[in-house]
Design an enzyme around this catalytic site. Structure first.
Site, PDB file in Angstrom:
ATOM      1  N   ALA A  32       0.826  -1.215   0.000  1.00 46.46           N
ATOM      2  CA  ALA A  32       0.000   0.000   0.000  1.00 46.46           C
ATOM      3  C   ALA A  32       0.858   1.263   0.000  1.00 46.46           C
ATOM      4  CB  ALA A  32      -0.927  -0.006   1.210  1.00 46.46           C
ATOM      5  N   GLU A  33       1.946   1.238   0.775  1.00 54.23           N
ATOM      6  CA  GLU A  33       2.822   2.415   0.818  1.00 54.23           C
ATOM      7  C   GLU A  33       3.530   2.612  -0.518  1.00 54.23           C
ATOM      8  OE1 GLU A  33       6.607   4.256   3.316  1.00 54.23           O
ATOM      9  OE2 GLU A  33       5.422   2.622   4.188  1.00 54.23           O
ATOM     10  N   GLU A 110      28.731 -21.279 -11.029  1.00 53.90           N
ATOM     11  CA  GLU A 110      27.460 -20.561 -10.957  1.00 53.90           C
ATOM     12  C   GLU A 110      26.351 -21.426 -11.550  1.00 53.90           C
ATOM     13  OE1 GLU A 110      27.967 -16.646 -12.816  1.00 53.90           O
ATOM     14  OE2 GLU A 110      30.126 -16.885 -12.513  1.00 53.90           O
ATOM     15  N   LYS A 112      23.496 -22.334 -13.992  1.00 52.83           N
ATOM     16  CA  LYS A 112      23.220 -21.944 -15.386  1.00 52.83           C
ATOM     17  C   LYS A 112      21.715 -21.719 -15.535  1.00 52.83           C
ATOM     18  CE  LYS A 112      24.161 -23.285 -20.160  1.00 52.83           C
ATOM     19  NZ  LYS A 112      22.785 -23.133 -20.659  1.00 52.83           N
ATOM     20  N   GLU A 167      21.109 -13.175 -17.653  1.00 53.97           N
ATOM     21  CA  GLU A 167      20.095 -14.100 -18.162  1.00 53.97           C
ATOM     22  C   GLU A 167      18.728 -13.653 -17.652  1.00 53.97           C
ATOM     23  OE1 GLU A 167      19.872 -17.880 -20.437  1.00 53.97           O
ATOM     24  OE2 GLU A 167      21.519 -16.507 -19.978  1.00 53.97           O
ATOM     25  N   CYS A 419       8.066 -56.128 -42.498  1.00 57.00           N
ATOM     26  CA  CYS A 419       7.065 -56.545 -43.477  1.00 57.00           C
ATOM     27  C   CYS A 419       7.730 -56.405 -44.836  1.00 57.00           C
ATOM     28  CB  CYS A 419       5.833 -55.639 -43.394  1.00 57.00           C
ATOM     29  SG  CYS A 419       4.681 -55.892 -44.764  1.00 57.00           S
ATOM     30  N   CYS A 424       2.458 -53.137 -49.287  1.00 58.26           N
ATOM     31  CA  CYS A 424       1.935 -52.771 -47.962  1.00 58.26           C
ATOM     32  C   CYS A 424       1.573 -51.283 -47.947  1.00 58.26           C
ATOM     33  CB  CYS A 424       2.971 -53.070 -46.884  1.00 58.26           C
ATOM     34  SG  CYS A 424       2.485 -52.511 -45.235  1.00 58.26           S
TER      35      CYS A 424
END
Length: 671
Positions: A32-33, A110, A112, A167, A419, A424
């Site tokens: 709210a503030e 780190e 990814k 990223e 087959c 076919c």
């Protein structure tokens, strides 16, 4: 009446609130503030539009509608990273580092982030421009959309002029909410948060981008050395002091054992993160050592991305269906209870062959583990036998073809059942789909659905019939209007001029792939010469072994094949090789003459098949693996272990741009 001092004070207050909430995750005021201060700011800006600056917090809500995205050149290329998939790859990377700079090293590890790589430019501490990575050299200007990400400060804590890399991503919760809304509105769902983030940042309406609740982690400066730091870790610390959001889960590792432990930890913990990660990035920490290692055309030699193993997910095996391929091979396919794997919903997966089903004891009704091979093709790994209830049914391969009821056979040295009925319907249909495919006759507009319609309505019975289709008959098909039919007929007509190797590959002669088809076309020049060739002549050609030669001789001995070729001739289909002859080209043109070339990574402008065709037209032989016999490696983005091995063996590395320089002036391949 408001004064400018109060306006500037409000900007600073709101910037601090945003930093506390979005960057360090430590909100200091109630919503709210924040809203009350924002409303006060907006009223002042309405009264004094001349005071408004691009750094105003009001600019984060969007509202600007863009005409498009300009191209942006990166002053320092945004290189991609080579990939590692196991400890062996990481050990090779570590050895290359130690061979070059010695043993006094450390790696900054780190997470990814699975998102969209972007760059942010600050001038005198103020946000000036944002861009996508693009091809690493040229990206797209997405300044306005990046401004809507609340964790990106519009002003730094110091008046630096720097280019920061990071990223942008969509948190899991935001992704879930977005897809729920899209589902309610009947819109197509995003497959994964990465796609959603990329799509959001390419919205022309910045209000849409602002509504998507994107976030960002920054992980580098184009040149950390400009900031007076000596290590990557110190550089990340400095980014934080500037008010930029840096991932807290990074760790400095002094040995490979510590790196492995970090990877193992996050392999287990990744599911609990609020965002997706797809691996771990290792960076040589010392900046001077980074400079000593240098870069390749596409990636730094001082960094590598370890990719997590493919995600494995349990689901129910509802049934096993059989598919008949164009060569008659019977392939069992798992019908699954739909489940999300690696960002997409999977309801079918490969089971390869009967022996694999028997060996793994996979039963209908089992709970099975599935994964995406290479994060692309779904496959069943195994049954979870401890979850069986006793109602599961063992699978038995039928003795007859599921389409034409002919008896199935297993040829010598093959695991697959076949087959062998040339009439076919399933084989004919699959053969038609293959004939029109990109690597074969490349007929645009003749997709699988159109082929199935044509075949089921008895408008075509073999490939020759495609060249006698009428406009009237095509207009009777579903979703085929005047324009699409006109385009399709033009594409069919154009395909008649294809060089012989395209037709040969399209005919689907057993064992004859695209490469062998090219060798045959170059050697024999015409279909008439090829169809009378004996086994001895065929096996004298590079790439043609005894098994393939037998298959070719058998194929052309069939009277039905002779009739088919006559029909194709009557339709005006070219049966002559029209590509470049090596003996007609100069030494300068045959840049790859007698050389073995390996393609690796993602190509941005050429398809892999076009690149392969270009290399072969320049006298080269394309191989799938790097060895001491490899002469050149052409590396696209995200090239992995092949590129690393090429560097280790000191094999010349070409970029895609290097290769494109040898495209014919007409600008195309296999026209």
């Amino acid at each position: 009446m408001a004064d400018k001092k109060r306006y500037e004070e409000l900007i600073n207050i709101l910037d601090q609130y945003s930093y506390d909430y979005y960057v360090i995750d430590n909100p200091t005021v109630e919503d709210a503030e924040y809203d009350q201060k924002m409303q006060e700011l907006l009223k002042i800006e309405e009264a004094h539009p001349e005071w408004v600056t691009p750094e105003s917090p009001s600019k984060r809500v969007g509202g600007e509608v863009l005409e498009g995205f300009k191209k942006v050149a990166h002053d320092t290329p945004m290189l991609s990273l080579a990939n590692a998939f196991n400890q062996e790859d990481l050990a090779d990377f570590d050895r290359r580092i130690r061979d070059k700079v010695g043993d006094d090293i450390a790696y900054m590890c780190e997470l990814k982030i699975d998102g969209l790589a972007v760059s942010l430019q600050y001038e005198n501490g103020k946000y000036k421009q944002g861009a996508t990575r693009g091809d690493g050299t040229i990206g797209e200007d997405i300044t306005a959309n990046l401004r809507t990400i609340r964790s990106i400060p519009m002003k730094l804590q110091k008046d630096y002029s720097i280019e920061v890399r990071g990223e942008a991503f969509m948190p899991k919760r935001s992704f879930q909410k977005l897809n729920e809304i899209r589902e309610e509105e009947g819109q197509m769902l995003f497959a994964n948060p990465r796609n959603a983030a990329a799509g959001s940042l390419r919205q022309l309406d910045t209000k849409i981008a602002a509504s998507r609740n994107l976030d960002i982690f920054l992980y580098a400066v184009a040149d950390f050395g400009e900031m007076g730091v000596e290590t990557h870790s110190a550089g990340l610390d400095m980014l934080e002091t500037l008010g930029l959001k840096v991932n807290k889960e990074r760790r400095l590792c002094n040995s490979l054992e510590e790196v492995y432990a970090y990877i193992e930890e996050w392999t287990e913990k990744r599911a609990g993160l609020a965002y997706d990660i797809d691996g771990i990035v290792l960076k040589l920490n010392n900046l001077e050592q980074q400079r000593q290692m240098g870069t390749t055309v596409k990636s730094p030699r001082w960094s590598i991305a370890y990719k997590f193993p493919a995600e494995e997910v349990p689901t129910k095996l509802l049934d096993i269906e059989l598919n008949v391929g164009r060569t008659g091979v019977i392939t069992p396919t798992a019908v699954l209870e739909p489940v999300r794997v690696a960002g997409t919903t999977v309801s079918r997966a490969s089971l390869h062959n009967e022996d694999l089903i028997t060996e793994k004891d996979i039963r209908i009704g089992d709970t099975v583990l599935i994964k995406k091979a290479g994060d692309i093709i779904p496959e069943v790994i195994k049954s979870i036998t401890e979850e069986r209830s006793g109602s599961e049914e063992p699978f038995h391969m039928p003795k007859n073809c599921p389409t034409c009821d002919s008896e199935l056979v297993r040829l010598e040295e093959e695991v697959a059942l076949r087959c062998i009925n040339p009439k076919c319907p399933a084989q004919i249909k699959e053969g038609l789909i293959h004939f029109v495919s990109r690597n074969a006759m490349n007929i645009d507009g003749l997709g699988e659905k159109v082929i199935i319609q044509l075949f089921s309505q008895h408008l075509i019975k073999d490939v020759a019939d495609l060249f006698f289709l009428s406009k009237e008959k095509l207009l009777e098909l579903e979703r085929m209007g005047e324009k699409s039919v006109t385009n399709l007929l033009a594409s069919i007509e154009a395909s008649k001029q294809n060089s012989l190797e395209k037709l040969l590959f399209g005919l689907g002669i057993r064992h004859v792939g695209a490469k062998a088809a090219k060798s045959l076309a170059i050697h024999f020049d015409t279909m008439d010469n090829l169809k009378v060739a004996d086994k001895e002549t065929l096996t004298s050609i590079n790439d043609i072994g005894e098994k393939m030669a037998d298959s070719i001789v058998t194929y052309f001995a069939n009277e039905e094949v002779h009739d088919l070729l006559e029909e194709l001739k009557r339709a005006g289909v070219n049966m002559t090789y029209t590509g470049p002859k090596l003996e007609d080209m100069s030494e300068e043109e045959l840049v790859f003459a007698g050389k073995t070339v390996v393609l690796t990574g993602k190509l941005e402008k050429l398809t892999r098949n076009d690149a392969k065709a270009l290399i072969e037209s320049l006298g080269g032989n394309v191989s799938g693996s790097v060895s001491k016999k490899t002469d050149v490696v052409v590396a696209g983005s995200d090239a992995g272990s092949k590129l690393a091995k090429a560097e280790e063996l000191a094999i010349p590395i070409w970029s895609e741009e290097d290769l494109i320089e040898y495209l014919p002036d007409e600008g195309g391949l296999n026209e």
